[in-house]
Design an enzyme around this catalytic site. Structure first.
Site, PDB file in Angstrom:
ATOM      1  N   PRO A 220     -81.433  -6.500 -29.805  1.00  5.47           N
ATOM      2  CA  PRO A 220     -79.805  -6.662 -29.750  1.00  5.47           C
ATOM      3  C   PRO A 220     -79.443  -6.783 -31.055  1.00  5.47           C
ATOM      4  O   PRO A 220     -80.007  -7.655 -32.054  1.00  5.47           O
ATOM      5  CB  PRO A 220     -79.564  -7.531 -28.735  1.00  5.47           C
ATOM      6  CG  PRO A 220     -80.836  -7.890 -28.060  1.00  5.47           C
ATOM      7  CD  PRO A 220     -81.786  -7.391 -28.904  1.00  5.47           C
ATOM      8  N   CYS A 221     -78.306  -6.445 -31.428  1.00  5.58           N
ATOM      9  CA  CYS A 221     -77.578  -6.765 -32.887  1.00  5.58           C
ATOM     10  C   CYS A 221     -76.625  -8.107 -32.458  1.00  5.58           C
ATOM     11  O   CYS A 221     -75.772  -8.013 -31.631  1.00  5.58           O
ATOM     12  CB  CYS A 221     -76.685  -5.586 -33.192  1.00  5.58           C
ATOM     13  SG  CYS A 221     -75.965  -5.849 -34.767  1.00  5.58           S
TER      14      CYS A 221
END
Length: 461
Positions: A95-96
């Site tokens: 995930p960012c």
């Protein structure tokens, strides 16, 4: 070297499908090259059924840790990393998030990230398992985040790799620019230990030594990016017109990087020994182009996918703009696809009481079949501007994408997400979840291409 894999943030198995070139349902169970010894998939927002994990298990089965326990559906932060089976390739689409550290310490030893930032679990695995090769995927904005300190997050990631003895390449790749069926830009990261044969081979190929003048080192790194590196070998590029190499050194401590580092990263680059070399490149591809029309259904489609006429237009179909600065349109007009995808002007009031006009441009109502699909998001199929709308090939009626079309846009086998194994029972995944899974996934075709290069690297290792 054994082709053993650990797949983190596995979703429904995009990396696994790509590495083993799984194209149809008949290909499951024929993983002859790459052995996924362990995987991890846990979705915190799913309270009752872990659909992605359960789909993965239905297709591939599960994997036990060194203690003989199934921890594949645990929060990765809670997994004892020493119990993960040994492997040589770490992959994952993480995930960012905000990658800042909890505090700046005098040394990076013992440095901890903020709770809930999943990069730190990757770093922990790098420290404990020491895989010789790593292949990760993230959104393209990773290189620019956060807005107030451009490039800091990626700088933290590069510094972590440096501290564990890796060289790192990266490339922002748009799948459509290499012939595939979706305009999807993603950052890919390939890291390899400095003591691998591959690292030595690259240095020998480009004639790099520590005693070179800085100008010659820069030329060597440009050669890696444009010709000799992992991404250059897999996806041909040219240097962008008037592009110049940027060179920047990372601070010696990860905490300092988190506090002060900024860098305008270009779409291609390499980090070696804490020095960043980055330059803008353009794709060099002249082959076949797969389009949205190529993956669309040609036979009868279920009625649930078709859009009722009253939900399509609220006025003349040729109208593409609405001006509501003086008066809002009726609610039933605004709940049409014509309104949603059309240009609009709205009068809004800010939190301070200031009135302003919000403007939004028009986008195509019907997606063009002769082009690759637009980027698919997790909201696909919902009442959203980004949802694809197509003309059915058999009837000419307007409809949404089917679940299988969404799978093909990402390069998965048809019906990959149809079933899950929930508590030992085969169940169908809800349509909404199937679309969500595809919005979260990567373009499998790109991993198929990367596997060819990885296979050669591992055979020589």
């Amino acid at each position: 070297m054994k082709k053993t894999v650990c797949e983190l943030f596995a979703g429904v198995g995009g990396f696994r499908c790509g590495l083993n070139n799984i194209r149809t349902v008949e290909d499951y169970g024929k993983e002859e090259k790459w052995d996924t010894v362990w995987f991890s998939q846990w979705e915190p927002s799913e309270k009752k059924t872990q659909y992605a994990h359960d789909c993965y298990v239905y297709r591939f089965g599960t994997r036990l840790d060194k203690n003989g326990e199934d921890t594949t559906n645990y929060n990765i932060e809670d997994v004892d990393k020493t119990t993960i089976p040994d492997f040589n390739l770490l992959v994952g689409g993480f995930p960012c998030q905000d990658y800042s550290v909890a505090s700046s310490l005098a040394t990076s030893k013992g440095l901890e990230g903020k709770k809930g930032i999943l990069w730190w679990s990757i770093r922990e695995i790098l420290e404990i398992k020491k895989p010789p090769f790593v292949l990760l995927e993230n959104v393209d904005r990773l290189l620019k985040s956060p807005a107030k300190q451009r490039g800091r997050d990626f700088g933290v990631i590069l510094a972590c790799f440096r501290d564990e003895g890796y060289t790192v390449e990266w490339r922002v790749i748009n799948a459509a620019e290499y012939g595939y069926q979706q305009r999807r830009r993603r950052t890919f990261i390939f890291a390899y230990k400095n003591n691998t044969r591959y690292a030595t081979k690259i240095l020998n190929t480009i004639g790099y030594t520590d005693t070179l003048e800085e100008e010659n080192k820069e030329k060597c790194m440009e050669s890696v990016i444009l010709n000799d590196g992992f991404f250059a070998e897999t996806f041909s590029v040219n240097k962008a017109k008037s592009a110049k190499m940027k060179v920047k050194r990372l601070s010696s401590e990860v905490g300092e990087v988190s506090d002060t580092f900024q860098c305008l990263f270009e779409n291609s680059g390499i980090m070696k020994d804490g020095i960043i070399y980055t330059i803008k490149t353009v794709p060099n591809y002249h082959g076949k182009q797969i389009t949205l029309g190529d993956i669309m259904e040609t036979e009868k489609v279920e009625e649930q996918y078709f859009i009722p006429e009253e939900k399509l237009y609220y006025t003349d179909p040729m109208i593409t703009h609405s001006d509501e600065t003086k008066q809002r349109l009726p609610k039933e007009d605004r709940q049409t696809w014509q309104y949603l995808k059309g240009a609009k002007k709205l009068l809004r009031t800010s939190s301070t009481g200031h009135k302003y006009v919000f403007s939004e441009g028009a986008i195509s109502m019907i997606d063009q079949e002769d082009k690759p699909a637009r980027t698919m998001l997790t909201s696909e199929g919902g009442f959203s501007r980004t949802t694809h709308i197509v003309k059915d090939k058999m009837t000419g009626r307007v409809r949404l994408l089917t679940a299988t079309e969404a799978e093909r846009i990402q390069g998965f086998p048809t019906n990959h997400t149809k079933y899950c194994l929930v508590k030992g029972e085969k169940v169908e995944m809800p349509l909404r979840k199937r679309r969500f899974m595809m919005g979260n996934a990567l373009v499998v075709n790109l991993i198929v291409d990367m596997e060819k290069t990885l296979n050669d690297i591992f055979d020589e290792e």
